[in-house]
Design an enzyme around this catalytic site. Structure first.
Site, PDB file in Angstrom:
ATOM      1  N   ASN A  99      -3.756  -8.824  12.506  1.00 56.49           N
ATOM      2  CA  ASN A  99      -3.261  -7.713  11.826  1.00 56.49           C
ATOM      3  C   ASN A  99      -3.614  -7.731  10.396  1.00 56.49           C
ATOM      4  OD1 ASN A  99      -2.620  -5.217  10.916  1.00 56.49           O
ATOM      5  ND2 ASN A  99      -0.837  -5.025  12.407  1.00 56.49           N
ATOM      6  N   LYS A 137      -0.544 -10.349   9.748  1.00 57.32           N
ATOM      7  CA  LYS A 137       0.506 -10.530  10.913  1.00 57.32           C
ATOM      8  C   LYS A 137      -0.345 -11.033  11.977  1.00 57.32           C
ATOM      9  CE  LYS A 137       3.391  -6.508   9.655  1.00 57.32           C
ATOM     10  NZ  LYS A 137       3.732  -5.051  10.099  1.00 57.32           N
ATOM     11  N   ARG A 148      -7.124  -5.991  14.391  1.00 56.65           N
ATOM     12  CA  ARG A 148      -6.773  -4.695  14.337  1.00 56.65           C
ATOM     13  C   ARG A 148      -7.903  -4.020  13.270  1.00 56.65           C
ATOM     14  NH1 ARG A 148      -2.147  -1.825  10.538  1.00 56.65           N
ATOM     15  NH2 ARG A 148      -2.491   0.135  11.110  1.00 56.65           N
ATOM     16  N   HIS A 152      -3.000   4.711  13.347  1.00 55.29           N
ATOM     17  CA  HIS A 152      -1.965   4.271  14.316  1.00 55.29           C
ATOM     18  C   HIS A 152      -1.976   4.398  15.549  1.00 55.29           C
ATOM     19  CE1 HIS A 152       0.987   4.816  10.369  1.00 55.29           C
ATOM     20  NE2 HIS A 152       0.931   3.517  10.656  1.00 55.29           N
ATOM     21  N   LEU A 199       7.098   5.919  12.508  1.00 57.16           N
ATOM     22  CA  LEU A 199       7.726   6.321  11.338  1.00 57.16           C
ATOM     23  C   LEU A 199       7.917   4.691  10.972  1.00 57.16           C
ATOM     24  CD1 LEU A 199      10.567   8.825  11.777  1.00 57.16           C
ATOM     25  CD2 LEU A 199       8.276   8.908  11.332  1.00 57.16           C
ATOM     26  N   GLY A 200       7.067   3.961  10.334  1.00 60.40           N
ATOM     27  CA  GLY A 200       7.354   2.710   9.743  1.00 60.40           C
ATOM     28  C   GLY A 200       6.917   2.997   8.288  1.00 60.40           C
ATOM     29  N   GLY A 254       4.084   2.913   6.632  1.00 65.82           N
ATOM     30  CA  GLY A 254       3.100   4.161   6.935  1.00 65.82           C
ATOM     31  C   GLY A 254       3.666   4.970   8.325  1.00 65.82           C
ATOM     32  N   ARG A 258       3.384   6.599   0.181  1.00 70.65           N
ATOM     33  CA  ARG A 258       2.489   7.539   0.208  1.00 70.65           C
ATOM     34  C   ARG A 258       3.432   9.030   0.273  1.00 70.65           C
ATOM     35  NH1 ARG A 258      -0.571   4.878   5.173  1.00 70.65           N
ATOM     36  NH2 ARG A 258       0.277   2.762   4.653  1.00 70.65           N
ATOM     37  N   ARG A 312      16.803   1.567   4.924  1.00 73.65           N
ATOM     38  CA  ARG A 312      18.301   0.974   5.052  1.00 73.65           C
ATOM     39  C   ARG A 312      18.918   1.358   3.605  1.00 73.65           C
ATOM     40  NH1 ARG A 312      15.595  -4.082   7.843  1.00 73.65           N
ATOM     41  NH2 ARG A 312      14.120  -3.535   6.369  1.00 73.65           N
ATOM     42  N   GLY A 329      11.852   4.984  13.061  1.00 75.62           N
ATOM     43  CA  GLY A 329      12.030   5.715  14.031  1.00 75.62           C
ATOM     44  C   GLY A 329      12.917   5.116  15.314  1.00 75.62           C
ATOM     45  N   ASN A 362      15.060   2.630  14.477  1.00 74.70           N
ATOM     46  CA  ASN A 362      16.559   1.974  14.032  1.00 74.70           C
ATOM     47  C   ASN A 362      17.337   3.283  13.364  1.00 74.70           C
ATOM     48  OD1 ASN A 362      16.352  -0.800  14.531  1.00 74.70           O
ATOM     49  ND2 ASN A 362      14.461  -0.593  13.482  1.00 74.70           N
ATOM     50  N   GLU A 401       1.984  -2.671  18.867  1.00 73.33           N
ATOM     51  CA  GLU A 401       0.478  -2.499  18.545  1.00 73.33           C
ATOM     52  C   GLU A 401      -0.203  -3.893  18.940  1.00 73.33           C
ATOM     53  OE1 GLU A 401       2.234  -1.060  14.708  1.00 73.33           O
ATOM     54  OE2 GLU A 401       0.359   0.069  14.366  1.00 73.33           O
TER      55      GLU A 401
HETATM   56  N1  ADP Z   1      17.902  -0.742  10.779  1.00 81.60           N
HETATM   57  C1  ADP Z   1      17.145   0.122  10.044  1.00 81.60           C
HETATM   58  N2  ADP Z   1      17.470   1.343   9.710  1.00 81.60           N
HETATM   59  C2  ADP Z   1      16.816   2.237   9.217  1.00 81.60           C
HETATM   60  N3  ADP Z   1      15.449   1.967   8.661  1.00 81.60           N
HETATM   61  C3  ADP Z   1      15.008   0.799   8.907  1.00 81.60           C
HETATM   62  C4  ADP Z   1      15.777  -0.218   9.710  1.00 81.60           C
HETATM   63  N4  ADP Z   1      15.041  -1.276  10.037  1.00 81.60           N
HETATM   64  C5  ADP Z   1      13.769  -1.045   9.443  1.00 81.60           C
HETATM   65  N5  ADP Z   1      13.848  -0.005   8.983  1.00 81.60           N
HETATM   66  C6  ADP Z   1      12.661   0.527   8.149  1.00 81.60           C
HETATM   67  O1  ADP Z   1      11.341   0.344   8.841  1.00 81.60           O
HETATM   68  C7  ADP Z   1      10.348   0.278   7.585  1.00 81.60           C
HETATM   69  C8  ADP Z   1       9.270  -0.691   8.261  1.00 81.60           C
HETATM   70  O2  ADP Z   1       8.683  -0.465   9.436  1.00 81.60           O
HETATM   71  P1  ADP Z   1       7.439  -1.070  10.334  1.00 81.60           P
HETATM   72  O3  ADP Z   1       7.418  -0.289  11.389  1.00 81.60           O
HETATM   73  O4  ADP Z   1       7.921  -2.402  10.190  1.00 81.60           O
HETATM   74  O5  ADP Z   1       6.435  -0.852   8.904  1.00 81.60           O
HETATM   75  P2  ADP Z   1       4.971  -1.565   8.806  1.00 81.60           P
HETATM   76  O6  ADP Z   1       4.549  -2.026  10.360  1.00 81.60           O
HETATM   77  O7  ADP Z   1       4.392  -0.155   8.497  1.00 81.60           O
HETATM   78  O8  ADP Z   1       5.162  -2.463   7.614  1.00 81.60           O
HETATM   79  C9  ADP Z   1      11.204  -0.453   6.383  1.00 81.60           C
HETATM   80  O9  ADP Z   1      10.687  -0.018   5.366  1.00 81.60           O
HETATM   81  C10 ADP Z   1      12.581   0.262   6.670  1.00 81.60           C
HETATM   82  O10 ADP Z   1      12.412   1.410   6.028  1.00 81.60           O
HETATM   83  C1  UVW Z   2      -3.130   3.267   8.918  1.00 80.87           C
HETATM   84  C2  UVW Z   2      -1.643   2.888   8.250  1.00 80.87           C
HETATM   85  O1  UVW Z   2      -0.874   3.643   7.604  1.00 80.87           O
HETATM   86  O2  UVW Z   2      -1.101   1.529   8.547  1.00 80.87           O
HETATM   87  P1  UVW Z   2       0.064   0.972   8.166  1.00 80.87           P
HETATM   88  O3  UVW Z   2       1.481   1.788   8.638  1.00 80.87           O
HETATM   89  O4  UVW Z   2       0.157  -0.615   8.565  1.00 80.87           O
HETATM   90  O5  UVW Z   2      -0.159   0.874   6.697  1.00 80.87           O
HETATM   91 MG    MG Z   3       3.163  -1.044  11.539  1.00 78.47          MG
END
Ligand code: ADP
Ligand code: UVW
Ligand code: MG
Length: 393
Positions: free
Chosen positions: A11, A18, A76, A165, A194-195, A197, A226, A269, A317, A319, A369
């Site tokens: 990825n 990753k 990916r 996603h 909710l990551g 992205g 974003r 966090r 989402g 956590n 994923e």
């Molecule tokens: N315990 C937690 N409480 C609130 N938010 C959290 C916690 N752990 C992680 N996060 C949030 O999750 C985000 C990362 O999500 P993730 O799905 O790993 O993102 P990505 O795969 O897009 O890098 C962090 O920026 C943070 O805001």
């Molecule tokens: C498409 C996209 O937003 O991916 P990521 O959350 O990994 O940045």
């Molecule tokens: Mg992700």
């Protein structure tokens, strides 16, 4: 390749790679890791170096890329355009097709292309499979996929809503059906990924019918860095009145906006900690984030008509009980009643956080994923030579 059951999943993101090594015989994770800060101070200079590090790391763990147990490599790929709507065995021609899509995903596809090239170079004999973020959304009805602009212009430049996603939305919507003890075909679900992205999707009976991201992963929800939705005239205003250039605005909206732009932090966090101390900017960032989420929940409830579940996934989402509570509180008229006690319990398993009596179930489902990509890859690569021939070119 009889006997080889391991799939390496790569990825490659804009600033990280990753990877996971998964044995598909029992779907066990054998190794995983991440190379971060690519191109930044203290990090490796570029993606080629990052992938060499991944290869070295795997070798150090005794499962190098030269291993005969490796069945395939799954990549990916963020943008598949209208051409790639399913996992695809990578040939020279497919790779050229992915490169042609770089203008639609300048932050993502170049990294994916590098990952594919390096992996092919290291193991030219192995099937390499591209799994597209956009594929799950290729079922969007035209009414949802089209922007209301001049059709000839849209067609000429490939301007439409693609959605991203997709591996997560596919995996999580299926897992939600399983959690409810139902078949995916019988379940309508709103998935909130909710990551860093973030995106929402509306899935009717296993088929995606709407999603919040568009031509690129910039549209829709408020994200870590974003902006998500805004009036397109903001861009003209920044050009005409602010004197900003296109690249500068691109960087502003993709990398300096969202939660970061609103309060200087993109990690939920940290925002939670600052809110507890009474920090007004952090509170506003949280409120804007949640307001946008509620809008999409309402919109997608109307799109689906009947909603069986709303599912939270990815870092925030999975956590943040505070985000889930704020996003869905007081939505009894939509059939949603949260259970505050269940919602507050931390856990890593798929679980319900709604009240027993809530007509719409609210779930937390950890996304995976990489496993979804490994399954797609193995499904295409594993049935040996016959299948490979079918899918080449
Ligand atoms: N315990 C937690 N409480 C609130 N938010 C959290 C916690 N752990 C992680 N996060 C949030 O999750 C985000 C990362 O999500 P993730 O799905 O790993 O993102 P990505 O795969 O897009 O890098 C962090 O920026 C943070 O805001
Ligand atoms: C498409 C996209 O937003 O991916 P990521 O959350 O990994 O940045
Ligand atoms: Mg992700």
């Amino acid at each position: 390749m009889s006997g080889a059951t391991r799939v390496l999943v790569l990825n490659s993101g804009s600033s990280s790679v990753k990877y996971q090594l998964i044995d598909m015989a029992d779907e066990q994770r054998l190794a995983s890791g991440v190379v971060e800060r690519i191109g930044e101070p203290g990090g490796v200079p570029d993606h080629t170096h990052a992938l060499r590090e991944v290869a070295l790391d795997l070798k150090a763990r005794g499962s190098g890329l030269d291993s005969p147990d490796l069945a395939a490599v799954g990549h990916r790929v963020v943008h598949g355009g209208t051409r790639f709507t399913a996992p695809t065995l990578i040939t020279d021609e497919v790779l050229a097709g992915i490169e042609e899509l770089v203008p639609l995903a300048p932050l993502h596809n170049p990294a994916n292309v590098t990952g594919i090239k390096v992996a092919r170079e290291l193991r030219p004999d192995l099937p390499q499979v591209a799994v597209f973020d956009t594929a799950f959304h290729s079922t969007l009805p035209e009414a949802a996929a089209r922007y209301a602009i001049d059709t000839a212009t849209a067609d000429r430049y490939g301007i439409r809503r693609y959605g991203f996603h997709g591996t997560s939305h596919a995996y999580v919507s299926r897992a939600t059906a399983a959690l409810l003890g139902k078949e995916p075909a019988d379940v309508n679900v709103i998935v909130l990924h909710l990551g860093n992205g973030a995106s929402a999707s509306a899935v009717r009976g296993g088929v995606c019918v709407d999603t919040s991201m568009g031509l690129t992963p910039l549209e829709g929800l408020v994200m870590g860095t974003r902006s998500g939705d805004l009036d397109p005239a903001v861009v003209f205003h920044l050009e005409r009145v602010g004197g900003m250039g296109t690249d500068e605005i691109d960087t502003l909206l993709n990398k300096k906006s969202g939660l970061l732009g609103l309060c200087g932090a993109n990690d939920m966090r940290e925002i939670g900690r600052r809110m507890a101390e009474g920090d007004k900017a952090a509170q506003l960032a949280f409120d804007v984030y949640v307001h946008r989420l509620r809008r999409y929940v309402g919109a997608f409830s109307a799109v689906l008509g009947r909603v069986d579940a709303i599912t939270f996934t990815a870092g925030v989402g999975e956590n943040s009980a505070a985000v889930r509570e704020a996003a869905l509180s007081g939505l009894h008229n939509l059939g949603v009643t949260m259970d505050p006690v269940r919602n507050a319990v931390r856990g890593s398993a798929a679980r319900l956080v709604s009240a027993e009596t809530s007509p719409v179930a609210v779930a937390v489902v950890p996304t995976d994923e990489e496993l979804e990509i490994a399954r797609d890859t193995y499904g295409l690569a594993a049935p040996a030579d016959k299948n490979l021939a079918d899918h080449s070119g």
